[in-house]
Design a protein around this motif. Sequence first.
Motif, PDB file in Angstrom:
ATOM      1  N   PRO A  13       3.179  -2.554  -3.941  1.00  0.00           N
ATOM      2  CA  PRO A  13       1.960  -3.328  -3.638  1.00  0.00           C
ATOM      3  C   PRO A  13       0.676  -2.570  -4.004  1.00  0.00           C
ATOM      4  O   PRO A  13      -0.332  -3.176  -4.346  1.00  0.00           O
ATOM      5  CB  PRO A  13       2.039  -3.554  -2.128  1.00  0.00           C
ATOM      6  N   TRP A  14       0.716  -1.252  -3.951  1.00  0.00           N
ATOM      7  CA  TRP A  14      -0.462  -0.409  -4.193  1.00  0.00           C
ATOM      8  C   TRP A  14      -0.623  -0.009  -5.657  1.00  0.00           C
ATOM      9  O   TRP A  14      -1.647   0.525  -6.039  1.00  0.00           O
ATOM     10  CB  TRP A  14      -0.396   0.856  -3.327  1.00  0.00           C
ATOM     11  N   GLY A  15       0.404  -0.217  -6.495  1.00  0.00           N
ATOM     12  CA  GLY A  15       0.335   0.205  -7.900  1.00  0.00           C
ATOM     13  C   GLY A  15       1.725   0.407  -8.467  1.00  0.00           C
ATOM     14  O   GLY A  15       2.636  -0.371  -8.189  1.00  0.00           O
ATOM     15  N   THR A  16       1.908   1.501  -9.239  1.00  0.00           N
ATOM     16  CA  THR A  16       3.208   1.764  -9.861  1.00  0.00           C
ATOM     17  C   THR A  16       3.533   3.255  -9.830  1.00  0.00           C
ATOM     18  O   THR A  16       2.639   4.096  -9.669  1.00  0.00           O
ATOM     19  CB  THR A  16       3.227   1.328 -11.342  1.00  0.00           C
ATOM     20  N   TYR A  17       4.830   3.546 -10.002  1.00  0.00           N
ATOM     21  CA  TYR A  17       5.218   4.924 -10.285  1.00  0.00           C
ATOM     22  C   TYR A  17       6.313   4.923 -11.328  1.00  0.00           C
ATOM     23  O   TYR A  17       7.038   3.949 -11.504  1.00  0.00           O
ATOM     24  CB  TYR A  17       5.630   5.697  -9.029  1.00  0.00           C
ATOM     25  N   GLN A  18       6.392   6.027 -12.031  1.00  0.00           N
ATOM     26  CA  GLN A  18       7.338   6.173 -13.121  1.00  0.00           C
ATOM     27  C   GLN A  18       7.898   7.595 -13.071  1.00  0.00           C
ATOM     28  O   GLN A  18       7.136   8.560 -13.049  1.00  0.00           O
ATOM     29  CB  GLN A  18       6.589   5.938 -14.429  1.00  0.00           C
ATOM     30  N   ILE A  31       2.028   8.467 -11.096  1.00  0.00           N
ATOM     31  CA  ILE A  31       1.679   7.468 -10.083  1.00  0.00           C
ATOM     32  C   ILE A  31       0.325   6.865 -10.416  1.00  0.00           C
ATOM     33  O   ILE A  31      -0.638   7.608 -10.670  1.00  0.00           O
ATOM     34  CB  ILE A  31       1.655   8.099  -8.677  1.00  0.00           C
ATOM     35  N   ILE A  32       0.251   5.533 -10.413  1.00  0.00           N
ATOM     36  CA  ILE A  32      -1.017   4.831 -10.623  1.00  0.00           C
ATOM     37  C   ILE A  32      -1.319   4.022  -9.365  1.00  0.00           C
ATOM     38  O   ILE A  32      -0.475   3.237  -8.904  1.00  0.00           O
ATOM     39  CB  ILE A  32      -0.942   3.902 -11.848  1.00  0.00           C
ATOM     40  N   VAL A  33      -2.509   4.225  -8.808  1.00  0.00           N
ATOM     41  CA  VAL A  33      -2.937   3.496  -7.617  1.00  0.00           C
ATOM     42  C   VAL A  33      -4.065   2.552  -8.021  1.00  0.00           C
ATOM     43  O   VAL A  33      -5.077   2.981  -8.577  1.00  0.00           O
ATOM     44  CB  VAL A  33      -3.389   4.457  -6.491  1.00  0.00           C
ATOM     45  N   HIS A  45      11.072  15.184   5.107  1.00  0.00           N
ATOM     46  CA  HIS A  45      11.812  16.268   5.760  1.00  0.00           C
ATOM     47  C   HIS A  45      12.458  17.231   4.775  1.00  0.00           C
ATOM     48  O   HIS A  45      12.839  18.340   5.143  1.00  0.00           O
ATOM     49  CB  HIS A  45      12.914  15.702   6.664  1.00  0.00           C
ATOM     50  N   HIS A  46      12.593  16.811   3.502  1.00  0.00           N
ATOM     51  CA  HIS A  46      13.399  17.602   2.564  1.00  0.00           C
ATOM     52  C   HIS A  46      12.671  18.034   1.294  1.00  0.00           C
ATOM     53  O   HIS A  46      13.298  18.616   0.423  1.00  0.00           O
ATOM     54  CB  HIS A  46      14.652  16.804   2.171  1.00  0.00           C
ATOM     55  N   ARG A  47      11.402  17.718   1.164  1.00  0.00           N
ATOM     56  CA  ARG A  47      10.718  18.075  -0.079  1.00  0.00           C
ATOM     57  C   ARG A  47       9.241  18.359   0.155  1.00  0.00           C
ATOM     58  O   ARG A  47       8.608  17.829   1.057  1.00  0.00           O
ATOM     59  CB  ARG A  47      10.867  16.979  -1.121  1.00  0.00           C
ATOM     60  N   SER A  48       8.709  19.202  -0.721  1.00  0.00           N
ATOM     61  CA  SER A  48       7.265  19.401  -0.815  1.00  0.00           C
ATOM     62  C   SER A  48       6.786  18.630  -2.038  1.00  0.00           C
ATOM     63  O   SER A  48       7.590  18.214  -2.879  1.00  0.00           O
ATOM     64  CB  SER A  48       6.926  20.888  -0.955  1.00  0.00           C
ATOM     65  N   GLU A  49       5.480  18.422  -2.128  1.00  0.00           N
ATOM     66  CA  GLU A  49       4.913  17.719  -3.277  1.00  0.00           C
ATOM     67  C   GLU A  49       3.660  18.437  -3.746  1.00  0.00           C
ATOM     68  O   GLU A  49       2.895  18.980  -2.947  1.00  0.00           O
ATOM     69  CB  GLU A  49       4.575  16.266  -2.915  1.00  0.00           C
ATOM     70  N   HIS A  50       3.465  18.414  -5.046  1.00  0.00           N
ATOM     71  CA  HIS A  50       2.262  18.948  -5.685  1.00  0.00           C
ATOM     72  C   HIS A  50       1.620  17.779  -6.419  1.00  0.00           C
ATOM     73  O   HIS A  50       2.277  17.143  -7.247  1.00  0.00           O
ATOM     74  CB  HIS A  50       2.621  20.056  -6.684  1.00  0.00           C
ATOM     75  N   TRP A  51       0.362  17.472  -6.129  1.00  0.00           N
ATOM     76  CA  TRP A  51      -0.338  16.347  -6.748  1.00  0.00           C
ATOM     77  C   TRP A  51      -1.465  16.861  -7.626  1.00  0.00           C
ATOM     78  O   TRP A  51      -2.285  17.671  -7.186  1.00  0.00           O
ATOM     79  CB  TRP A  51      -0.962  15.443  -5.706  1.00  0.00           C
ATOM     80  N   THR A  52      -1.550  16.361  -8.853  1.00  0.00           N
ATOM     81  CA  THR A  52      -2.659  16.664  -9.757  1.00  0.00           C
ATOM     82  C   THR A  52      -3.219  15.344 -10.283  1.00  0.00           C
ATOM     83  O   THR A  52      -2.486  14.551 -10.878  1.00  0.00           O
ATOM     84  CB  THR A  52      -2.211  17.533 -10.940  1.00  0.00           C
ATOM     85  N   GLU A  94      -4.951   7.847 -11.285  1.00  0.00           N
ATOM     86  CA  GLU A  94      -3.634   8.238 -11.776  1.00  0.00           C
ATOM     87  C   GLU A  94      -3.393   9.701 -11.444  1.00  0.00           C
ATOM     88  O   GLU A  94      -4.292  10.533 -11.566  1.00  0.00           O
ATOM     89  CB  GLU A  94      -3.629   8.023 -13.288  1.00  0.00           C
ATOM     90  N   LEU A  95      -2.173  10.012 -11.019  1.00  0.00           N
ATOM     91  CA  LEU A  95      -1.845  11.404 -10.761  1.00  0.00           C
ATOM     92  C   LEU A  95      -0.422  11.707 -11.184  1.00  0.00           C
ATOM     93  O   LEU A  95       0.391  10.805 -11.384  1.00  0.00           O
ATOM     94  CB  LEU A  95      -2.072  11.790  -9.300  1.00  0.00           C
ATOM     95  N   VAL A  96      -0.157  12.995 -11.327  1.00  0.00           N
ATOM     96  CA  VAL A  96       1.185  13.488 -11.584  1.00  0.00           C
ATOM     97  C   VAL A  96       1.642  14.172 -10.301  1.00  0.00           C
ATOM     98  O   VAL A  96       0.922  14.990  -9.727  1.00  0.00           O
ATOM     99  CB  VAL A  96       1.215  14.472 -12.774  1.00  0.00           C
ATOM    100  N   GLU A  97       2.841  13.793  -9.853  1.00  0.00           N
ATOM    101  CA  GLU A  97       3.409  14.346  -8.624  1.00  0.00           C
ATOM    102  C   GLU A  97       4.666  15.126  -8.993  1.00  0.00           C
ATOM    103  O   GLU A  97       5.536  14.603  -9.692  1.00  0.00           O
ATOM    104  CB  GLU A  97       3.773  13.206  -7.677  1.00  0.00           C
ATOM    105  N   VAL A  98       4.749  16.366  -8.509  1.00  0.00           N
ATOM    106  CA  VAL A  98       5.962  17.167  -8.684  1.00  0.00           C
ATOM    107  C   VAL A  98       6.575  17.353  -7.299  1.00  0.00           C
ATOM    108  O   VAL A  98       5.935  17.911  -6.406  1.00  0.00           O
ATOM    109  CB  VAL A  98       5.661  18.535  -9.328  1.00  0.00           C
ATOM    110  N   GLN A  99       7.785  16.836  -7.134  1.00  0.00           N
ATOM    111  CA  GLN A  99       8.522  16.978  -5.880  1.00  0.00           C
ATOM    112  C   GLN A  99       9.518  18.124  -6.041  1.00  0.00           C
ATOM    113  O   GLN A  99      10.195  18.224  -7.062  1.00  0.00           O
ATOM    114  CB  GLN A  99       9.308  15.704  -5.563  1.00  0.00           C
ATOM    115  N   ILE A 100       9.596  18.982  -5.003  1.00  0.00           N
ATOM    116  CA  ILE A 100      10.527  20.104  -5.037  1.00  0.00           C
ATOM    117  C   ILE A 100      11.301  20.131  -3.729  1.00  0.00           C
ATOM    118  O   ILE A 100      10.700  20.080  -2.651  1.00  0.00           O
ATOM    119  CB  ILE A 100       9.783  21.443  -5.246  1.00  0.00           C
ATOM    120  N   GLY A 101      12.624  20.161  -3.817  1.00  0.00           N
ATOM    121  CA  GLY A 101      13.448  20.209  -2.616  1.00  0.00           C
ATOM    122  C   GLY A 101      14.911  19.954  -2.921  1.00  0.00           C
ATOM    123  O   GLY A 101      15.294  19.704  -4.062  1.00  0.00           O
ATOM    124  N   ASP A 102      15.725  19.988  -1.860  1.00  0.00           N
ATOM    125  CA  ASP A 102      17.161  19.787  -2.018  1.00  0.00           C
ATOM    126  C   ASP A 102      17.547  18.311  -2.008  1.00  0.00           C
ATOM    127  O   ASP A 102      18.649  17.961  -2.422  1.00  0.00           O
ATOM    128  CB  ASP A 102      17.921  20.517  -0.903  1.00  0.00           C
TER     129      ASP A 102
END
Length: 119
Positions: A13-18, A31-33, A45-52, A94-102
């Motif tokens: 509803p807020w935009g898109t992600y790819q 991610i586009i908002v 609970h299982h990941r961190s995120e870095h947003w640029t 628009e942003l780039v998200e890097v998720q890191i986790g198990d």
Amino acid sequence: MNKTNSTIIVERPWGTYQTIHEEAHFLVKKIIVKPGQKLSLQLHHHRSEHWTVVKGVMTVTNGDKVFELKRDQSTYIPVGGKHRMENNTDEIAELVEVQIGDYLAEEDIVRLEDSYGRV
């Protein structure tokens, strides 16, 4: 697992992600908002995120802080940290998200507040 999947665009509803790239312990999304939209206030609970931010201006909630990020600015969201992104402008952000986790699946989203009835 090592795959690149730049063709599937997921509508929200807020935009898109790819998903741009995915490996065993990290995932990269574009991610586009849309103007005037925001994602849910959430945590993982299982990941961190870095947003640029790569285009526009994003208003970010990161823990107890709310601030703006512009092109070429970034923030780090720790595991368990409450966070939200929103676009309070008249143009797409628009942003780039890097998720890191198990565990990187969408089921790791714990929604605390949501404008679209998904809590």
